[in-house]
Design a protein around this motif. Structure first.
Motif, PDB file in Angstrom:
ATOM      1  N   THR A  89      58.087  27.514  18.657  1.00 47.65           N
ATOM      2  CA  THR A  89      58.624  27.619  17.612  1.00 47.65           C
ATOM      3  C   THR A  89      57.568  28.012  16.417  1.00 47.65           C
ATOM      4  OG1 THR A  89      60.214  26.488  17.773  1.00 47.65           O
ATOM      5  CG2 THR A  89      59.521  26.597  15.636  1.00 47.65           C
ATOM      6  N   VAL A  90      57.566  29.161  15.679  1.00 48.36           N
ATOM      7  CA  VAL A  90      56.122  28.935  14.290  1.00 48.36           C
ATOM      8  C   VAL A  90      57.016  29.078  13.287  1.00 48.36           C
ATOM      9  CG1 VAL A  90      54.953  31.103  13.430  1.00 48.36           C
ATOM     10  CG2 VAL A  90      56.155  31.244  16.071  1.00 48.36           C
ATOM     11  N   SER A 140      62.078  30.814  15.797  1.00 46.21           N
ATOM     12  CA  SER A 140      61.660  30.760  17.282  1.00 46.21           C
ATOM     13  C   SER A 140      61.312  31.740  17.838  1.00 46.21           C
ATOM     14  CB  SER A 140      62.729  30.377  17.512  1.00 46.21           C
ATOM     15  OG  SER A 140      63.010  28.747  17.398  1.00 46.21           O
ATOM     16  N   VAL A 141      60.457  31.765  18.753  1.00 44.89           N
ATOM     17  CA  VAL A 141      60.291  33.256  19.063  1.00 44.89           C
ATOM     18  C   VAL A 141      59.499  33.180  21.226  1.00 44.89           C
ATOM     19  CG1 VAL A 141      59.060  34.489  17.086  1.00 44.89           C
ATOM     20  CG2 VAL A 141      57.604  33.326  18.963  1.00 44.89           C
ATOM     21  N   ASP A 189      51.184  27.811   9.020  1.00 42.48           N
ATOM     22  CA  ASP A 189      50.514  26.491   9.688  1.00 42.48           C
ATOM     23  C   ASP A 189      50.820  25.803  11.348  1.00 42.48           C
ATOM     24  OD1 ASP A 189      50.243  26.939   6.482  1.00 42.48           O
ATOM     25  OD2 ASP A 189      52.738  25.496   6.508  1.00 42.48           O
ATOM     26  N   GLY A 190      51.338  26.346  11.927  1.00 43.96           N
ATOM     27  CA  GLY A 190      51.578  25.667  13.549  1.00 43.96           C
ATOM     28  C   GLY A 190      52.737  26.320  14.448  1.00 43.96           C
ATOM     29  N   VAL A 191      52.021  26.231  15.222  1.00 35.59           N
ATOM     30  CA  VAL A 191      52.901  27.067  16.992  1.00 35.59           C
ATOM     31  C   VAL A 191      53.622  25.676  17.830  1.00 35.59           C
ATOM     32  CG1 VAL A 191      52.735  28.868  18.588  1.00 35.59           C
ATOM     33  CG2 VAL A 191      51.630  29.007  15.944  1.00 35.59           C
ATOM     34  N   GLU A 192      54.392  25.823  18.356  1.00 39.13           N
ATOM     35  CA  GLU A 192      54.581  24.627  18.859  1.00 39.13           C
ATOM     36  C   GLU A 192      55.839  24.659  20.063  1.00 39.13           C
ATOM     37  OE1 GLU A 192      57.039  21.542  17.097  1.00 39.13           O
ATOM     38  OE2 GLU A 192      55.494  21.268  15.491  1.00 39.13           O
TER      39      GLU A 192
END
Length: 57
Positions: free
Chosen positions: A5-6, A22-23, A53-56
């Motif tokens: 999730t980016v 979502s990728v 800001d973030g990648v989870e």
């Protein structure tokens, strides 16, 4: 491949707007590139107009 999730912001006519996409990618770096690519192709934005800001995972 993993699901990432980016999240971040992109520049629009009314100012900066938040997003979450979502990728599916092999790692976080590639997930960032997919997000930049998607905004460029779908919205015509340049990389300087997108802030991640973030990648989870």
């Amino acid at each position: 491949m993993s699901q990432f999730t980016v999240s971040g912001r992109f520049q629009s006519r009314g100012g900066w707007r938040s997003f979450s996409k979502s990728v599916e990618a092999p790692n976080e770096r590639v997930a960032r590139e997919f997000a930049f690519s998607r905004f460029g192709s779908e919205h015509g934005l340049k990389r300087t107009q997108v802030r991640i800001d973030g990648v989870e995972a």
